[in-house]
Structures are given as structure tokens and as C-alpha cells.
Design a protein around this motif. Sequence first.
Motif, PDB file in Angstrom:
ATOM      1  N   GLY A   1       3.738  46.769  -7.653  1.00  0.00           N
ATOM      2  CA  GLY A   1       5.115  46.640  -7.184  1.00  0.00           C
ATOM      3  C   GLY A   1       5.525  45.181  -7.159  1.00  0.00           C
ATOM      4  N   ARG A   2       6.835  44.967  -7.133  1.00  0.00           N
ATOM      5  CA  ARG A   2       7.354  43.610  -7.261  1.00  0.00           C
ATOM      6  C   ARG A   2       7.006  42.718  -6.068  1.00  0.00           C
ATOM      7  NH1 ARG A   2      10.458  40.384 -10.120  1.00  0.00           N
ATOM      8  NH2 ARG A   2      12.040  39.085  -9.146  1.00  0.00           N
ATOM      9  N   LYS A   3       7.116  43.244  -4.853  1.00  0.00           N
ATOM     10  CA  LYS A   3       6.877  42.405  -3.672  1.00  0.00           C
ATOM     11  C   LYS A   3       5.437  41.922  -3.582  1.00  0.00           C
ATOM     12  CE  LYS A   3      10.518  44.220  -0.763  1.00  0.00           C
ATOM     13  NZ  LYS A   3      10.849  44.898   0.482  1.00  0.00           N
ATOM     14  N   SER A   4       4.495  42.816  -3.768  1.00  0.00           N
ATOM     15  CA  SER A   4       3.098  42.384  -3.668  1.00  0.00           C
ATOM     16  C   SER A   4       2.699  41.513  -4.862  1.00  0.00           C
ATOM     17  CB  SER A   4       2.171  43.591  -3.545  1.00  0.00           C
ATOM     18  OG  SER A   4       2.273  44.413  -4.675  1.00  0.00           O
ATOM     19  N   ALA A   5       3.293  41.756  -6.029  1.00  0.00           N
ATOM     20  CA  ALA A   5       3.009  40.896  -7.183  1.00  0.00           C
ATOM     21  C   ALA A   5       3.517  39.480  -6.930  1.00  0.00           C
ATOM     22  CB  ALA A   5       3.638  41.476  -8.440  1.00  0.00           C
ATOM     23  N   MET A   6       4.662  39.353  -6.303  1.00  0.00           N
ATOM     24  CA  MET A   6       5.185  38.022  -5.958  1.00  0.00           C
ATOM     25  C   MET A   6       4.287  37.334  -4.931  1.00  0.00           C
ATOM     26  SD  MET A   6       7.902  37.159  -7.615  1.00  0.00           S
ATOM     27  CE  MET A   6       8.714  35.969  -6.574  1.00  0.00           C
ATOM     28  N   LEU A   7       3.763  38.106  -3.980  1.00  0.00           N
ATOM     29  CA  LEU A   7       2.864  37.533  -2.982  1.00  0.00           C
ATOM     30  C   LEU A   7       1.576  37.034  -3.636  1.00  0.00           C
ATOM     31  CD1 LEU A   7       3.752  38.984   0.141  1.00  0.00           C
ATOM     32  CD2 LEU A   7       1.447  38.129   0.199  1.00  0.00           C
ATOM     33  N   ILE A   8       1.037  37.801  -4.555  1.00  0.00           N
ATOM     34  CA  ILE A   8      -0.175  37.385  -5.267  1.00  0.00           C
ATOM     35  C   ILE A   8       0.101  36.129  -6.090  1.00  0.00           C
ATOM     36  CG2 ILE A   8      -1.787  38.057  -7.086  1.00  0.00           C
ATOM     37  CD1 ILE A   8      -1.490  40.958  -5.993  1.00  0.00           C
ATOM     38  N   ALA A   9       1.264  36.084  -6.735  1.00  0.00           N
ATOM     39  CA  ALA A   9       1.624  34.905  -7.524  1.00  0.00           C
ATOM     40  C   ALA A   9       1.766  33.678  -6.637  1.00  0.00           C
ATOM     41  CB  ALA A   9       2.920  35.168  -8.285  1.00  0.00           C
ATOM     42  N   ASP A  10       2.301  33.856  -5.443  1.00  0.00           N
ATOM     43  CA  ASP A  10       2.429  32.724  -4.513  1.00  0.00           C
ATOM     44  C   ASP A  10       1.069  32.217  -4.047  1.00  0.00           C
ATOM     45  OD1 ASP A  10       5.173  32.689  -4.709  1.00  0.00           O
ATOM     46  OD2 ASP A  10       5.474  33.978  -2.958  1.00  0.00           O
TER      47      ASP A  10
ATOM     48  N   PHE B   1      -0.347  30.173  -6.829  1.00  0.00           N
ATOM     49  CA  PHE B   1       0.352  28.900  -6.878  1.00  0.00           C
ATOM     50  C   PHE B   1      -0.158  27.951  -5.795  1.00  0.00           C
ATOM     51  CE2 PHE B   1       4.052  26.218  -5.827  1.00  0.00           C
ATOM     52  CZ  PHE B   1       4.294  25.671  -7.067  1.00  0.00           C
ATOM     53  N   THR B   2      -0.367  28.474  -4.589  1.00  0.00           N
ATOM     54  CA  THR B   2      -0.845  27.648  -3.476  1.00  0.00           C
ATOM     55  C   THR B   2      -2.262  27.156  -3.729  1.00  0.00           C
ATOM     56  OG1 THR B   2       0.556  28.916  -1.978  1.00  0.00           O
ATOM     57  CG2 THR B   2      -1.190  27.608  -0.989  1.00  0.00           C
ATOM     58  N   VAL B   3      -3.120  28.033  -4.216  1.00  0.00           N
ATOM     59  CA  VAL B   3      -4.492  27.631  -4.524  1.00  0.00           C
ATOM     60  C   VAL B   3      -4.497  26.554  -5.606  1.00  0.00           C
ATOM     61  CG1 VAL B   3      -6.667  28.434  -5.539  1.00  0.00           C
ATOM     62  CG2 VAL B   3      -5.551  29.775  -3.771  1.00  0.00           C
ATOM     63  N   GLY B   4      -3.661  26.725  -6.633  1.00  0.00           N
ATOM     64  CA  GLY B   4      -3.571  25.715  -7.683  1.00  0.00           C
ATOM     65  C   GLY B   4      -3.079  24.377  -7.162  1.00  0.00           C
TER      66      GLY B   4
ATOM     67  N   SER C   1      -2.719  27.367 -13.317  1.00  0.00           N
ATOM     68  CA  SER C   1      -2.347  28.338 -12.284  1.00  0.00           C
ATOM     69  C   SER C   1      -0.860  28.243 -11.953  1.00  0.00           C
ATOM     70  CB  SER C   1      -3.190  28.124 -11.023  1.00  0.00           C
ATOM     71  OG  SER C   1      -2.873  26.889 -10.423  1.00  0.00           O
ATOM     72  N   TRP C   2      -0.268  27.061 -12.027  1.00  0.00           N
ATOM     73  CA  TRP C   2       1.166  26.934 -11.806  1.00  0.00           C
ATOM     74  C   TRP C   2       1.938  27.677 -12.880  1.00  0.00           C
ATOM     75  CZ3 TRP C   2       3.571  21.811  -9.880  1.00  0.00           C
ATOM     76  CH2 TRP C   2       3.002  21.454  -8.674  1.00  0.00           C
ATOM     77  N   ALA C   3       1.503  27.550 -14.111  1.00  0.00           N
ATOM     78  CA  ALA C   3       2.182  28.241 -15.210  1.00  0.00           C
ATOM     79  C   ALA C   3       2.042  29.748 -15.076  1.00  0.00           C
ATOM     80  CB  ALA C   3       1.619  27.773 -16.542  1.00  0.00           C
TER      81      ALA C   3
END
Length: 65
Positions: free
Chosen positions: A21-30, A33-36, A55-57
Motif C-alpha cells: 500500500g502507498r502509506k507503508s511504502a512511503m514510510l519504508i522509503a523514508d 532515506f534517513t538511514v542513507g 539510498s537517496w535515489a
Amino acid sequence: MALLGTMIGAAAGGWLNDVQGRKSAMLIADVIFTVGSFVMAAGLDPYVLIFGPTSWAMKCFKSTM
């Protein structure tokens, strides 16, 4: 390396949006991004500094799916 990250992020982003789903996919992407960001801030080795922009890309293309 950022181009490789965008290719991986685009391929994984569409699949992840379908599965999670879109919300959890955005959370995983964030989280990616934070780890990177932390990796680039603390990186002393050139190989570690390559992982950060990749990881940013990945996050940028995952968030556009």
C-alpha cells in the motif's frame, strides 16, 4: 551509483506499493532515506559514501510511484 539507485527504487517501488500500500511504502522509503543520510554523515570510507546517494535515489523514485 545514484542512477543504479533510481533503477532499483523504481522497480521496487511499484511492487512495494502493490503489496504494502502507498502509506507503508512511503514510510519504508523514508526510513531508507534517513538511514542513507546517517550513513553519509558518518561515512569515513569511500565505499560507505557511495551507499548514501544510492539510498537517496531509491527513496526519490519510491516516493513518486
